[in-house]
Design an enzyme around this catalytic site. Structure first.
Site, PDB file in Angstrom:
ATOM      1  N   ASP A 250     -13.095 -10.420   8.439  1.00 52.88           N
ATOM      2  CA  ASP A 250     -11.686 -10.213   8.769  1.00 52.88           C
ATOM      3  C   ASP A 250     -11.526  -8.940   9.593  1.00 52.88           C
ATOM      4  O   ASP A 250     -10.650  -8.120   9.327  1.00 52.88           O
ATOM      5  CB  ASP A 250     -10.836 -10.141   7.498  1.00 52.88           C
ATOM      6  CG  ASP A 250      -9.362 -10.408   7.794  1.00 52.88           C
ATOM      7  OD1 ASP A 250      -8.523 -10.023   6.966  1.00 52.88           O
ATOM      8  OD2 ASP A 250      -9.051 -10.987   8.855  1.00 52.88           O
TER       9      ASP A 250
ATOM     10  N   VAL B 281       0.857  -1.180   0.000  1.00 55.74           N
ATOM     11  CA  VAL B 281       0.000   0.000   0.000  1.00 55.74           C
ATOM     12  C   VAL B 281       0.896   1.233   0.000  1.00 55.74           C
ATOM     13  O   VAL B 281       1.843   1.329   0.794  1.00 55.74           O
ATOM     14  CB  VAL B 281      -0.932   0.024   1.227  1.00 55.74           C
ATOM     15  CG1 VAL B 281      -1.813   1.260   1.210  1.00 55.74           C
ATOM     16  CG2 VAL B 281      -1.783  -1.231   1.266  1.00 55.74           C
TER      17      VAL B 281
END
Length: 843
Positions: A650, A539
């Site tokens: 998650d 990222v």
């Protein structure tokens, strides 16, 4: 309007007649206009300043309400009333002289000599007065912004009478509908006789205590509609009501011992109300006009006792009435004609009835479970837990049924079961006591149904086999079509992105970003711009040409995930908008490059603060509680309030991002699952998520539901309170997880030791302990024991005061992880807390 102002004007006109100077006359005219202007803004009535038909007053601050004289449609009678200003004079919310109308336009509303508010006709006769027992001579009446007209003593400011205590047909925000069991006194709304006659009609609406208040509509004193009991959040007999819809409802007790129900909108500009129509329906009117929202009476099944005793109503069936299981029509001939008021009677006597009649005792009675029911009227309440609730009913010969509502308690019935209804959603599980032989009949019916289903399945299989080849060809064609997206090149991507391929994955609603534009924004994805690395890929931080900061998630070519997770996140998050969910700006698909572009979170993720000894000091208890609430609101939106029902699968500290004010935003929807409207649970052979946060039924059996996210939320809540990772205990000599450690402290009555010393403050101790209690309820081993998110939020905000005792959490012993890699295979993608295929550091 404003009699005093008119007298003043008259005086000015006389003065002008005596003044010869033209300029002085002009000044006096201007002064007259100014006085009139200021006089029209008042919201108060006094003995010297009454209002005369057709004058009026307006509430000062918001100018929402107007008090004056009106006449209903198709009528010449005049009444004193309150209605919405600048909306519609036909939407009257209160009427003074309901039973004694004025016959002409000479009425006056004023304060008489003894300080009582009165309505006078043209002959100065009192046709209505406020019901005051302790009036004061020096009094005034004021119209408040809430729509309440109050009579108060000028010297002390004490309110001696108010219109909210004598409502007409409308239930306004902050109005209290109450009832006193001891004195029998009630404050309730009453319908008009007709749209043109506001006198008291046949219907009234109020509440009926004592154990837990229910809202009732009565017709000429007899029950006509019932809401079901109030459980502290909702009326459980209203299927489409929840703690957010019809927001602001609450109950309480007045100093005189009476119980009340009231409501108040957070948005004070919301002018909605509830009104009782002349036909007996309670309706919600939006913004004060005739736009109807919620309705109490939607079908014949909403009429109280429509199907008689031991009958149940279902508007989806024909006929709508049927007898409860184990019962038969009391009068079969009348029942077949559609006259169901005679109700039903038991087919087989209960054990106690057989013994009392001198017969054989036989086998013990049992309970038949009826799902999604409106519970019957006149229930006895106790605080017993669900298992004890069943035992109490079975041991009591007079008990004929029970129900249990989480957060509310045990309800039981010893008399006739009346006013039950079958809902298509919501409702409560109702357990009906029947003789043992009736249970056998249910089993026989189940066998017949099972055999029928098996035969039908075989028939369908044969038909399916005949079409198998055609379906196989279609499957191959779909696979080829799905792989086309991987063959995009950078020049073709923008063109193809609006073609058939994107109709499949539904990303046409997202803006497309050019690869070169993203490369420029991230300095060609330079290492210095890298924010984090997860199983999905790296990222990067970037800054667009217009100055907007972004976070770019770039799918790694070596990722164990791929197109499926990428497209899943695109489809899910592009349709979600909430302040506690990370916002996606767009995506990029060019050649082999697949990227998602998010808003940039300068404070990265929650775990970067929570588990860093230097940064955790920045998260005091108020900030941590705000984060807990924000995550809860985000989950509530995913599970219930969004147009798609989403299970995240998650949820963990590294997937909670923090903005510059440390407000939480849930991120990473690559593993999320979209549920259908009626889908409550799903199974999968491909278990995804993070060890330590996954619920036991999901980790072991592949079953997931809302309760799976609730489990993860509970783990996250305990981590926030303790400042410890759940995985930090894996190699601890105590050989237990954070859940096991918390459970050990709970059983030792030392749960306060779990709190992070960095945030502990005695003034917040009770709030912290309550959060730990809620966390333990969320991580209970069995999904059925865990509360849903809306209940969790109510518990955290203390809307539910008494919390149940938590049962043993899952995974309280050390997790065996040495064999994970060899056992996962190709069908599972699971990680150990901080090493996960979905983890992304801050954006």
């Amino acid at each position: 309007m404003l009699l005093a102002s008119k007298i003043f004007v008259h005086s000015i006109e006389q003065a002008m007649g005596r003044v010869r100077n033209t300029s002085m006359s002009v000044l006096l005219v201007l002064l007259c206009c100014i006085c009139l202007e200021f006089g029209s803004a008042t919201n108060t009535i006094t003995a010297s300043r009454p209002i005369k038909d057709p004058d009026f007053i307006i509430s000062n601050n918001t100018s929402a309400f107007k008090l004056g004289f009106f006449h209903p449609k198709n009528s010449t009678n005049r009444y004193v009333g309150i209605w919405y200003n600048n909306i519609s004079a036909s939407t009257v919310v209160w009427v003074a002289n309901r039973e004694k109308p004025l016959r002409d336009s000479n009425g006056v509303l004023t304060i008489c000599e003894d300080g009582v508010l009165v309505v006078l006709n043209g002959e100065k006769e009192v046709i209505w007065s406020a019901n005051v027992t302790n009036s004061a001579p020096n009094s005034s009446a004021q119209l408040l912004d809430s729509g309440n007209l109050v009579l108060q003593e000028n010297a002390t400011g004490n309110v001696i009478w108010e219109s909210f205590q004598y409502p007409s047909d409308t239930f306004l925000p902050t109005t209290k509908i109450s009832a006193n069991v001891r004195t029998g006194k009630k404050f309730q709304i009453t319908s008009w006789k007709s749209p043109s006659n506001p006198s008291i009609g046949s219907f009234s609406c109020g509440i009926q205590p004592p154990s837990s208040p229910q809202a009732f509509i009565w017709k000429n004193g007899s029950p006509y509609w019932r809401s079901g009991p109030w459980n502290g959040r909702i009326f459980i007999g209203i299927p489409d009501m929840n703690s957010v819809y019809l927001e602001g409802f609450r109950s309480g007790a007045n100093p005189d011992g009476s119980s009340y129900i009231t409501f108040e909108y957070v948005d004070k500009s919301n002018l909605s109300n509830f009104a009782l129509t002349p036909q007996g329906n309670l309706v919600q009117r939006y913004n004060g006009v005739e736009d109807i929202g919620w309705l109490a009476m939607n079908s014949d099944c909403d009429v109280y006792g429509k199907c008689g005793a031991f009958g149940t109503c279902n508007p989806q069936n024909t006929p709508i009435c049927s007898c409860l299981q184990g019962f038969k029509a009391n009068n079969a001939e009348e029942w077949n004609r559609g006259n169901w008021t005679s109700g039903c009677v038991r087919r087989t006597p209960l054990q106690c009835e057989r013994v009392n009649a001198g017969g054989d005792e036989g086998k013990k009675d049992g309970f038949l479970k009826l799902k999604m029911m409106k519970v019957p009227d006149i229930a006895a309440w106790s605080s017993a837990r669900e298992d004890k609730c069943r035992e109490q009913c079975l041991e009591n010969c007079s008990c004929i049924g029970y129900a249990y509502e989480t957060g509310f308690g045990c309800m039981s019935w010893t008399d006739k079961l009346i006013d039950t209804q079958q809902f298509s959603s919501s409702g409560v599980d109702l357990y009906i006591r029947v003789a043992y032989s009736e249970l056998d009949k249910v089993v026989d019916v189940k066998k017949i149904v099972t055999i029928t289903v098996i035969i039908g399945t075989i028939f369908i299989f044969i038909c399916t086999y005949l079409l198998w080849r055609w379906m196989a060809k279609q499957k191959v064609a779909r696979k080829k079509k799905a792989t086309k997206i991987l063959l995009f090149n950078r020049e073709e991507a923008p063109l193809k992105f609006h073609g058939d391929n994107l109709d499949q994955v539904k990303v046409q609603e997202l803006p497309l970003f050019n690869f070169e534009k993203l490369a420029s924004a991230t300095n060609n994805f330079h290492l210095s711009n890298k924010l984090g690395q997860g199983g999905f890929g790296p990222v990067y931080w970037g800054k667009l040409s217009d100055g907007i900061e972004i976070a770019v998630k770039r799918l790694s070519k070596a990722s164990g995930q791929g197109l499926q997770e990428f497209m899943n996140e695109v489809v899910v998050i592009s349709k979600l908008q909430h302040r506690n969910l990370v916002r996606i700006f767009g995506c990029c698909v060019e050649g082999e490059e697949k990227m998602l572009i998010y808003e940039y979170m300068p404070n990265k993720s929650l775990d970067a603060f929570l588990f860093d000894p230097h940064k955790e000091k920045l998260l005091d208890w108020r900030k941590r509680f705000n984060i807990i609430e924000g995550i809860g609101r985000g989950l509530l939106y995913l599970h219930r309030d969004s147009r798609l029902k989403i299970i995240h699968r998650d949820l963990k500290a590294s997937n909670i991002l923090l903005d510059k004010e440390l407000n939480p935003k849930i991120s990473d929807f690559g593993m999320a699952k979209i549920f259908g409207n009626n889908e409550e649970q799903a199974n999968t052979n491909r278990v995804v998520g993070t060890y330590g946060y996954m619920s036991p039924e999901y980790a072991m059996e592949g079953r997931f539901s809302e309760k799976s996210d609730v489990f993860s939320f509970g783990v996250l809540l305990l981590e926030i309170l303790s400042g410890k990772r759940n995985s930090s205990f894996y190699h601890d000599e105590q050989s237990m997880s954070l859940l096991g450690f918390a459970w050990k402290l709970w059983n030792a009555d030392n749960i306060i030791a779990l709190i992070d010393p960095m945030i502990y403050e005695p003034c917040f101790e009770m709030e912290m302990l309550r959060c730990i209690h809620v966390g333990l309820l969320c991580v209970q081993e069995f999904a059925k024991d865990r509360p849903i998110v809306s209940v969790v939020i109510s518990m955290l905000k203390s809307e539910i005061v008494d919390l149940p005792h938590p049962k043993q959490p899952a995974f309280i012993e050390r997790q065996v992880l040495s064999h994970i890699d060899s056992s996962i295979g190709d069908k599972k993608k699971i990680s150990v807390n901080d090493v996960t295929v979905t983890m992304v550091q801050g954006r």
